[in-house]
Design a protein around this motif. Sequence first.
Motif, mmCIF file in Angstrom:
data_model
loop_
_atom_site.group_PDB
_atom_site.id
_atom_site.type_symbol
_atom_site.label_atom_id
_atom_site.label_comp_id
_atom_site.label_asym_id
_atom_site.label_seq_id
_atom_site.Cartn_x
_atom_site.Cartn_y
_atom_site.Cartn_z
ATOM 1 N N UNK A 1 78.680 -15.394 38.374
ATOM 2 C CA UNK A 1 77.586 -16.038 37.657
ATOM 3 C C UNK A 1 78.078 -16.921 36.524
ATOM 4 N N UNK A 2 77.118 -17.467 35.785
ATOM 5 C CA UNK A 2 77.453 -18.436 34.739
ATOM 6 C C UNK A 2 76.749 -18.102 33.426
ATOM 7 N N UNK A 3 77.406 -18.478 32.324
ATOM 8 C CA UNK A 3 76.860 -18.307 30.983
ATOM 9 C C UNK A 3 76.885 -19.669 30.301
ATOM 10 N N UNK A 4 75.753 -20.060 29.734
ATOM 11 C CA UNK A 4 75.644 -21.334 29.038
ATOM 12 C C UNK A 4 75.296 -21.099 27.577
ATOM 13 N N UNK A 5 75.991 -21.777 26.668
ATOM 14 C CA UNK A 5 75.652 -21.803 25.253
ATOM 15 C C UNK A 5 75.264 -23.243 24.933
ATOM 16 N N UNK A 6 74.041 -23.436 24.469
ATOM 17 C CA UNK A 6 73.524 -24.795 24.235
ATOM 18 C C UNK A 6 73.738 -25.681 25.462
ATOM 19 N N UNK A 7 73.482 -25.092 26.624
ATOM 20 C CA UNK A 7 73.558 -25.767 27.926
ATOM 21 C C UNK A 7 74.959 -26.259 28.291
ATOM 22 N N UNK A 8 75.965 -25.712 27.649
ATOM 23 C CA UNK A 8 77.352 -25.984 28.004
ATOM 24 C C UNK A 8 77.976 -24.689 28.484
ATOM 25 N N UNK A 9 78.727 -24.756 29.579
ATOM 26 C CA UNK A 9 79.350 -23.561 30.121
ATOM 27 C C UNK A 9 80.234 -22.895 29.073
ATOM 28 N N UNK A 10 80.087 -21.573 28.941
ATOM 29 C CA UNK A 10 80.886 -20.829 27.981
ATOM 30 C C UNK A 10 82.377 -21.049 28.219
ATOM 31 N N UNK A 11 82.771 -21.118 29.474
ATOM 32 C CA UNK A 11 84.194 -21.279 29.821
ATOM 33 C C UNK A 11 84.743 -22.646 29.422
ATOM 34 N N UNK A 12 83.858 -23.601 29.122
ATOM 35 C CA UNK A 12 84.304 -24.943 28.740
ATOM 36 C C UNK A 12 84.528 -25.088 27.241
ATOM 37 N N UNK A 13 84.176 -24.064 26.464
ATOM 38 C CA UNK A 13 84.366 -24.121 25.015
ATOM 39 C C UNK A 13 85.811 -23.789 24.658
ATOM 40 N N UNK A 14 86.356 -24.533 23.721
ATOM 41 C CA UNK A 14 87.605 -24.116 23.097
ATOM 42 C C UNK A 14 87.268 -23.002 22.115
ATOM 43 N N UNK A 15 88.258 -22.218 21.720
ATOM 44 C CA UNK A 15 87.987 -21.133 20.773
ATOM 45 C C UNK A 15 87.463 -21.676 19.449
ATOM 46 N N UNK A 16 87.952 -22.840 19.044
ATOM 47 C CA UNK A 16 87.504 -23.447 17.780
ATOM 48 C C UNK A 16 86.053 -23.895 17.866
ATOM 49 N N UNK A 17 85.693 -24.540 18.960
ATOM 50 C CA UNK A 17 84.311 -25.013 19.119
ATOM 51 C C UNK A 17 83.342 -23.844 19.278
ATOM 52 N N UNK A 18 83.793 -22.790 19.969
ATOM 53 C CA UNK A 18 82.932 -21.627 20.143
ATOM 54 C C UNK A 18 82.656 -20.963 18.791
ATOM 55 N N UNK A 19 83.664 -20.944 17.917
ATOM 56 C CA UNK A 19 83.492 -20.339 16.592
ATOM 57 C C UNK A 19 82.531 -21.130 15.719
ATOM 58 N N UNK A 20 82.272 -22.382 16.084
ATOM 59 C CA UNK A 20 81.298 -23.187 15.354
ATOM 60 C C UNK A 20 79.914 -23.118 15.978
ATOM 61 N N UNK A 21 79.816 -22.388 17.083
ATOM 62 C CA UNK A 21 78.555 -22.290 17.830
ATOM 63 C C UNK A 21 78.008 -20.873 17.851
#
Length: 264
Positions: free
Chosen positions: A68-88
Motif C-alpha cells: 500500500x501507499x502513504x501520502x503526506x500532503x499528497x506526496x508519497x511518504x517514501x519520496x520525502x528526504x529526512x530533512x523535508x519530512x522533519x519540516x512536515x
Amino acid sequence: MSEQNEHSVLRTENLKIGYKTKKEESVIALNIQIKLQKGELVGLVGANGIGKSTLLRTLTNVQNSLNGQIFINEKLLSDYSSEDLAKTMSLVLTEPIASKNLSVFELVALGRHPYTNWVGTLSPEDINKVIQALSLTNIETLKHKKCYELSDGQLQKVLIARALAQDTDLIILDEPTTHLDMYHKAYILKLLQNLVKDTGKTILFSSHEIDLAIQLCDKMIVMTPKEVITDQPCNLISKGVFNSLFPKDLIIFDEQTGNFKIKK
C-alpha cells in the motif's frame, strides 16, 4: 490532484502493516484507508497489542509497510528526504528524553533543528517560534526550569511545545497521557483539541483513553481484530464499532453515554 484529496494532510491507500522476515510475513492489519484533513484532532484507539504502535511507526516512516501507499500532503511518504519530512511531520514519542539536564527553553528549541544552520544557531524567527510554542502550551513560567525538575504532566507539555516549535502540518503523538492521573489525561487531550483550533494543524495521537477521545476528537481511527475503521465518533457509535473492541464478559459500551461500563 483530485478535489477530493486536495486538503488531505495524511492519506493511506490499501495499507498493509506488520513484520517481514526472509521466511514469512506477519500481518497486523490490512486494507487500511485513512484520510486526515487539515485542522483535525484524530485519536487512534484499540485494545492492547492490536497494533497501534506498529501503525504509527509505519505512518512515520520508522517501519516499512508490507504493502500500500502513504501520502503526506499528497506526496508519497517514501519520496520525502529526512530533512523535508522533519519540516512536515513532528513526533512526540514515549521514549525518555536524551538529557533532562536541558532547560525547558532548550528542549523546546530542539524543535527548530530542521531549520537551523549546522551549528544550531537560533535566528530571531526560531526564537519567536519557541516563545510562541511555550505560550500555546501555557508553560512560559517553566522555561528556565531544568527538565528533571518537572512532573510527568509538565514534561508532556514541554514535548508537545517542542513539536509545535518544529512548525509542521502534522503532529503525531504516541500515548501522550501515559503515567498521568485522570485530571492530567483530560488536560493534555483538551490541550491538543485547543491547539488544533488555535493553529489549524492536524494532530494524530494514540491512546487508551477511549471515552475522552470520543468526547474530544473530530475523527477516530479504531483498530479492531477484523478491520481498521476511520470515522467521526458519532458515526462509529451508531455503527456499533466500539462494541467490538473488547470481550463482552467484563465491560460493555453504553451507546447512550458514550462510555464503557463494567458489566453487572
